[in-house]
Design a protein around this motif. Structure first.
Motif, PDB file in Angstrom:
ATOM      1  N   VAL A 220      -5.820  -8.983  10.258  1.00  0.00           N
ATOM      2  CA  VAL A 220      -4.575  -8.214  10.322  1.00  0.00           C
ATOM      3  C   VAL A 220      -3.621  -8.814  11.361  1.00  0.00           C
ATOM      4  CG1 VAL A 220      -3.564  -5.932  10.739  1.00  0.00           C
ATOM      5  CG2 VAL A 220      -5.749  -6.123   9.548  1.00  0.00           C
ATOM      6  N   ALA A 221      -4.179  -9.446  12.405  1.00  0.00           N
ATOM      7  CA  ALA A 221      -3.337 -10.086  13.417  1.00  0.00           C
ATOM      8  C   ALA A 221      -2.421 -11.138  12.792  1.00  0.00           C
ATOM      9  CB  ALA A 221      -4.209 -10.715  14.503  1.00  0.00           C
ATOM     10  N   SER A 222      -2.919 -11.844  11.779  1.00  0.00           N
ATOM     11  CA  SER A 222      -2.071 -12.821  11.084  1.00  0.00           C
ATOM     12  C   SER A 222      -0.887 -12.130  10.411  1.00  0.00           C
ATOM     13  CB  SER A 222      -2.897 -13.591  10.049  1.00  0.00           C
ATOM     14  OG  SER A 222      -3.913 -14.349  10.672  1.00  0.00           O
ATOM     15  N   TYR A 277      -5.629  -1.043   6.042  1.00  0.00           N
ATOM     16  CA  TYR A 277      -5.415   0.333   5.587  1.00  0.00           C
ATOM     17  C   TYR A 277      -5.453   1.293   6.780  1.00  0.00           C
ATOM     18  CZ  TYR A 277      -6.268   4.697   2.966  1.00  0.00           C
ATOM     19  OH  TYR A 277      -6.201   5.972   2.450  1.00  0.00           O
ATOM     20  N   LEU A 278      -6.390   1.076   7.698  1.00  0.00           N
ATOM     21  CA  LEU A 278      -6.489   1.916   8.888  1.00  0.00           C
ATOM     22  C   LEU A 278      -5.265   1.729   9.780  1.00  0.00           C
ATOM     23  CD1 LEU A 278      -8.859   3.840   9.523  1.00  0.00           C
ATOM     24  CD2 LEU A 278      -9.653   2.150  11.208  1.00  0.00           C
ATOM     25  N   TYR A 279      -4.822   0.492   9.927  1.00  0.00           N
ATOM     26  CA  TYR A 279      -3.618   0.189  10.724  1.00  0.00           C
ATOM     27  C   TYR A 279      -2.408   0.916  10.148  1.00  0.00           C
ATOM     28  CZ  TYR A 279       0.168  -2.710  12.724  1.00  0.00           C
ATOM     29  OH  TYR A 279       1.306  -3.144  13.358  1.00  0.00           O
ATOM     30  N   ARG A 289       1.580   2.340  15.229  1.00  0.00           N
ATOM     31  CA  ARG A 289       0.478   1.517  14.728  1.00  0.00           C
ATOM     32  C   ARG A 289       0.015   0.517  15.795  1.00  0.00           C
ATOM     33  NH1 ARG A 289       3.679   2.226   9.889  1.00  0.00           N
ATOM     34  NH2 ARG A 289       4.916   0.353  10.303  1.00  0.00           N
ATOM     35  N   GLN A 290       0.969  -0.052  16.538  1.00  0.00           N
ATOM     36  CA  GLN A 290       0.617  -0.983  17.610  1.00  0.00           C
ATOM     37  C   GLN A 290      -0.203  -0.292  18.690  1.00  0.00           C
ATOM     38  OE1 GLN A 290       4.320  -2.739  18.976  1.00  0.00           O
ATOM     39  NE2 GLN A 290       3.918  -4.624  17.848  1.00  0.00           N
ATOM     40  N   THR A 291       0.160   0.934  19.009  1.00  0.00           N
ATOM     41  CA  THR A 291      -0.583   1.678  20.026  1.00  0.00           C
ATOM     42  C   THR A 291      -2.030   1.864  19.607  1.00  0.00           C
ATOM     43  OG1 THR A 291       1.388   2.848  20.813  1.00  0.00           O
ATOM     44  CG2 THR A 291      -0.749   3.876  21.260  1.00  0.00           C
ATOM     45  N   PHE A 292      -2.247   2.225  18.355  1.00  0.00           N
ATOM     46  CA  PHE A 292      -3.609   2.399  17.852  1.00  0.00           C
ATOM     47  C   PHE A 292      -4.392   1.095  17.946  1.00  0.00           C
ATOM     48  CE2 PHE A 292      -6.285   1.861  13.940  1.00  0.00           C
ATOM     49  CZ  PHE A 292      -7.386   2.570  14.408  1.00  0.00           C
ATOM     50  N   TYR A 293      -3.812  -0.002  17.480  1.00  0.00           N
ATOM     51  CA  TYR A 293      -4.529  -1.276  17.502  1.00  0.00           C
ATOM     52  C   TYR A 293      -4.771  -1.766  18.928  1.00  0.00           C
ATOM     53  CZ  TYR A 293      -5.830  -3.382  13.070  1.00  0.00           C
ATOM     54  OH  TYR A 293      -6.498  -3.722  11.921  1.00  0.00           O
ATOM     55  N   ARG A 294      -3.801  -1.518  19.814  1.00  0.00           N
ATOM     56  CA  ARG A 294      -3.999  -1.897  21.210  1.00  0.00           C
ATOM     57  C   ARG A 294      -5.191  -1.146  21.794  1.00  0.00           C
ATOM     58  NH1 ARG A 294       0.427  -0.237  22.997  1.00  0.00           N
ATOM     59  NH2 ARG A 294       1.606  -2.130  22.507  1.00  0.00           N
ATOM     60  N   ASN A 381       1.529   3.787   0.316  1.00  0.00           N
ATOM     61  CA  ASN A 381       2.348   3.861   1.530  1.00  0.00           C
ATOM     62  C   ASN A 381       2.337   2.558   2.304  1.00  0.00           C
ATOM     63  OD1 ASN A 381       2.912   6.515   0.953  1.00  0.00           O
ATOM     64  ND2 ASN A 381       1.361   7.359   2.347  1.00  0.00           N
ATOM     65  N   SER A 382       1.340   1.734   2.027  1.00  0.00           N
ATOM     66  CA  SER A 382       1.234   0.430   2.688  1.00  0.00           C
ATOM     67  C   SER A 382       1.914  -0.618   1.822  1.00  0.00           C
ATOM     68  CB  SER A 382      -0.238   0.045   2.902  1.00  0.00           C
ATOM     69  OG  SER A 382      -0.337  -1.302   3.321  1.00  0.00           O
ATOM     70  N   THR A 383       3.045  -1.098   2.286  1.00  0.00           N
ATOM     71  CA  THR A 383       3.743  -2.124   1.505  1.00  0.00           C
ATOM     72  C   THR A 383       2.925  -3.403   1.430  1.00  0.00           C
ATOM     73  OG1 THR A 383       4.936  -2.819   3.497  1.00  0.00           O
ATOM     74  CG2 THR A 383       6.023  -1.198   2.085  1.00  0.00           C
ATOM     75  N   THR A 384       2.018  -3.590   2.371  1.00  0.00           N
ATOM     76  CA  THR A 384       1.176  -4.785   2.386  1.00  0.00           C
ATOM     77  C   THR A 384       0.110  -4.743   1.304  1.00  0.00           C
ATOM     78  OG1 THR A 384       1.510  -5.088   4.759  1.00  0.00           O
ATOM     79  CG2 THR A 384      -0.413  -6.157   3.792  1.00  0.00           C
ATOM     80  N   LEU A 385      -0.477  -3.567   1.049  1.00  0.00           N
ATOM     81  CA  LEU A 385      -1.644  -3.458   0.182  1.00  0.00           C
ATOM     82  C   LEU A 385      -1.322  -3.025  -1.247  1.00  0.00           C
ATOM     83  CD1 LEU A 385      -4.165  -1.788   2.679  1.00  0.00           C
ATOM     84  CD2 LEU A 385      -3.964  -4.218   2.080  1.00  0.00           C
ATOM     85  N   THR A 386      -0.062  -2.929  -1.613  1.00  0.00           N
ATOM     86  CA  THR A 386       0.287  -2.465  -2.960  1.00  0.00           C
ATOM     87  C   THR A 386      -0.231  -3.409  -4.049  1.00  0.00           C
ATOM     88  OG1 THR A 386       2.447  -3.538  -2.705  1.00  0.00           O
ATOM     89  CG2 THR A 386       2.324  -1.167  -2.259  1.00  0.00           C
ATOM     90  N   ARG A 387      -0.526  -4.648  -3.679  1.00  0.00           N
ATOM     91  CA  ARG A 387      -1.074  -5.595  -4.659  1.00  0.00           C
ATOM     92  C   ARG A 387      -2.377  -5.074  -5.250  1.00  0.00           C
ATOM     93  NH1 ARG A 387      -0.096 -11.129  -5.409  1.00  0.00           N
ATOM     94  NH2 ARG A 387      -1.788 -12.330  -6.354  1.00  0.00           N
ATOM     95  N   ILE A 388      -3.137  -4.295  -4.458  1.00  0.00           N
ATOM     96  CA  ILE A 388      -4.411  -3.759  -4.941  1.00  0.00           C
ATOM     97  C   ILE A 388      -4.176  -2.681  -5.990  1.00  0.00           C
ATOM     98  CG2 ILE A 388      -6.513  -2.525  -4.247  1.00  0.00           C
ATOM     99  CD1 ILE A 388      -6.247  -3.910  -1.526  1.00  0.00           C
ATOM    100  N   ILE A 389      -3.060  -1.974  -5.914  1.00  0.00           N
ATOM    101  CA  ILE A 389      -2.721  -0.990  -6.941  1.00  0.00           C
ATOM    102  C   ILE A 389      -2.443  -1.705  -8.263  1.00  0.00           C
ATOM    103  CG2 ILE A 389      -1.089   0.813  -7.613  1.00  0.00           C
ATOM    104  CD1 ILE A 389      -0.668   1.365  -4.639  1.00  0.00           C
ATOM    105  N   THR A 390      -1.732  -2.830  -8.163  1.00  0.00           N
ATOM    106  CA  THR A 390      -1.426  -3.627  -9.349  1.00  0.00           C
ATOM    107  C   THR A 390      -2.667  -4.324  -9.890  1.00  0.00           C
ATOM    108  OG1 THR A 390       0.791  -4.031  -8.442  1.00  0.00           O
ATOM    109  CG2 THR A 390       0.077  -5.435 -10.274  1.00  0.00           C
ATOM    110  N   ASN A 391      -3.518  -4.773  -8.969  1.00  0.00           N
ATOM    111  CA  ASN A 391      -4.748  -5.477  -9.343  1.00  0.00           C
ATOM    112  C   ASN A 391      -5.951  -4.727  -8.767  1.00  0.00           C
ATOM    113  OD1 ASN A 391      -3.564  -8.007 -10.579  1.00  0.00           O
ATOM    114  ND2 ASN A 391      -2.676  -8.146  -8.531  1.00  0.00           N
ATOM    115  N   PRO A 392      -6.348  -3.628  -9.384  1.00  0.00           N
ATOM    116  CA  PRO A 392      -7.471  -2.835  -8.847  1.00  0.00           C
ATOM    117  C   PRO A 392      -8.793  -3.586  -8.955  1.00  0.00           C
ATOM    118  CG  PRO A 392      -6.832  -2.023 -11.015  1.00  0.00           C
ATOM    119  CD  PRO A 392      -5.801  -3.047 -10.630  1.00  0.00           C
ATOM    120  N   VAL A 393      -9.794  -3.065  -8.276  1.00  0.00           N
ATOM    121  CA  VAL A 393     -11.121  -3.667  -8.319  1.00  0.00           C
ATOM    122  C   VAL A 393     -11.587  -3.794  -9.767  1.00  0.00           C
ATOM    123  CG1 VAL A 393     -13.544  -3.393  -7.652  1.00  0.00           C
ATOM    124  CG2 VAL A 393     -11.729  -2.809  -6.029  1.00  0.00           C
TER     125      VAL A 393
END
Length: 507
Positions: A220-222, A277-279, A289-294, A381-393
């Motif tokens: 996630v740091a990347s 997802y947790l972030y 979100r930064q506070t949580f990860y810190r 809600n995660s703009t990063t992970l929406t690809r998984i909605i399009t391509n589910p398991v």
């Protein structure tokens, strides 16, 4: 004057004086002192002891080698060196500037400031041909952080320290990978930087963080540094667009990484998706979100995320956490957040009103309604992970057994699996239309108490066992026609001994 020179000069003076005044050997050749001094200089490490060259670990022999270097870029927070004999077709001066002005400030804003054992206020990055034993078309080490550099050098040891903050990046295969992924080099640097920022916190707390948390956070740091999203990770998670990841995370444990080595890529992908997802679920603003990860790295209230239980304790303090929706106990929270993720990853969001839940070993499953929780913690809600909605398991294997921390996905063709008669705590099941569903075991081998050290178990999580000998990724990750050789990062070093934990497949 550098600390190493402050040590070297008195040694040379004492050695020279002692040998020159040795009454037991009054008749010496005139060059004896020079030979002795050169021998001492070589023993200490030559130009790596006095500077400016750098020690690096040969990952095959596990001995340190002194790498001649040249300066290629420098900023306020970073110095970038290149192995002198290495030709690199990449703008390392621009990389140094970008790391200094983009990656460094973004990641210290999230994870805190780095240590500064050598007192120069800068992180050193050495671009070199990493000695990893890689051959054509095999996996290779893309970069690593070696915590031996956090400790003073011991010139009698085969593993030497620069006693400085150092990252190592590959200057051959990783550079070649840029033709397929323009962010591969910078993304690897960000990933490794999280390890550098994290290690002193682990050391100060006398903790070894669970591998999946540490590696997932680096993934996630990347993203945080601006080099995401990790589309290859998400495709591997779902089992699409990558032949190495057929069946996706079906049957793969998020937590217990001491299982079948063929799952390595999938485990990194699972760790990335879960930690992302947790972030995203921890706050509605970047600052939250930064506070949580810190807090997961530095700690809050005496707790760091060194274990699954500690991670859940900190998540419960995050700005967007809702105990009414997710519960108030670490075990319950982990079950619910895990259920929300894997269920949505299989397109079963509309089935969250009837989640079967076993709250104790041997107990009968009850039903919990997570439909309201999905609103607050939607994958969408995660703009990063929406690809998984399009391509589910996309499961391809009907799994007949379950591992701790794993989810078994099933289709209508295979039928709904029965809840085992001998139930275990945090078993869960969600069934959708046409008997499509997921059966999972959202449990941790180490339990859910905060700050509990990780104890490996058998793959089914039933018996405590000694850790297996760490695996070599080179035996399980090979080239594919579309992806090319796979970069892996790292070796996790603890104190002065090397432990070849599964390194980080970058992309």
């Amino acid at each position: 004057m550098h600390l190493k020179q402050l040590v070297l000069f008195p040694l040379i003076f004492i050695t020279s004086f002692t040998f020159y005044c040795n009454p037991l050997n009054p008749k010496k050749e005139k060059n004896d002192d020079l030979v002795l001094l050169l021998g001492l200089y070589s023993l200490l490490g030559g130009s790596c002891f006095t500077g400016p060259d750098l020690w690096a670990r040969d990952l095959v022999s596990q001995n340190s080698v002194c790498v001649p270097v040249e300066l290629v870029g420098e900023g306020t927070n970073v110095v970038v060196y290149k192995e002198r004999s290495l030709s690199v077709n990449y703008d390392l001066a621009k990389f140094a500037k970008d790391f200094d002005t983009i990656t460094f400030p973004k990641l210290i804003a999230t994870f805190g400031t780095p240590s500064d054992v050598d007192g120069d206020g800068k992180v050193k990055i050495l671009v070199m041909d990493i000695k990893d034993g890689a051959t054509a078309n095999s996996a290779y080490v893309a970069g690593y952080y070696d915590p031996v550099n956090f400790f003073p050098d011991n010139f009698l040891s085969s593993i030497r320290s620069n006693y400085a903050e150092v990252l190592y990046l590959d200057g051959k295969e990783l550079i070649a990978a840029l033709s397929r992924d323009p962010n591969a080099f910078a993304s690897t640097a960000a990933h490794e930087f999280q390890h550098l920022l994290r290690f002193p916190r682990m050391r100060a707390a006398n903790q070894t963080d669970e591998l999946w948390i540490n590696e997932g956070t680096s993934e996630v740091a990347s993203d945080i540094a601006g080099y995401g999203p990790q589309t290859g990770r998400m495709d591997c998670y779902s089992g699409v667009n990558d032949s190495r990841c057929s069946d996706g995370i079906n049957g793969v444990s998020l937590i217990d990484w001491d299982n079948n080595s063929s799952n390595v890529l999938k485990q990194y992908s699972f760790a990335y998706v879960f930690m992302r997802y947790l972030y995203d679920s921890s706050g509605t603003t970047e600052a939250e979100r930064q506070t949580f990860y810190r807090n997961t790295v530095i700690g809050s209230g005496g707790i760091r995320a060194n274990s699954t239980g500690s991670l859940m304790s900190l998540f419960r303090t995050s700005a967007n956490f809702n105990s009414t929706l997710l519960g108030s106990q670490n075990s319950e929270v982990f079950f619910r957040i895990y259920a929300l993720l894997v269920t949505q990853s299989f397109g079963l969001t509309n089935s969250l009103s009837s989640v079967e839940y076993v709250n104790a070993d041997g107990a009968t499953a009850t039903t919990v309604d997570l439909s309201s929780a999905s609103g607050n913690y939607l994958l969408a809600n995660s703009t990063t992970l929406t690809r998984i909605i399009t391509n589910p398991v996309a499961p391809t294997v009907n799994r007949s057994s379950i591992k701790q921390g794993a989810a078994n996905f099933y289709t209508a063709t295979w039928g709904t699996p029965a809840m085992p008669g001998s139930t275990r705590k945090n078993y869960g099941r969600v069934t959708g239309a046409g008997n499509k569903g997921v059966f999972f075991w959202a449990d941790s081998p180490s339990g859910f108490n905060a700050s509990t050290k990780y104890l490996p178990t058998s793959e089914e999580g039933t018996n405590l066992s000694l850790p297996k000998k760490p695996r070599s990724l080179k035996s399980v990750i090979e080239e594919t026609p579309t992806s090319g050789p796979t970069p892996i990062c790292g070796i996790e070093f603890i104190n002065d001994s090397a432990r070849t934990f599964e390194s980080i497949p970058i992309k």
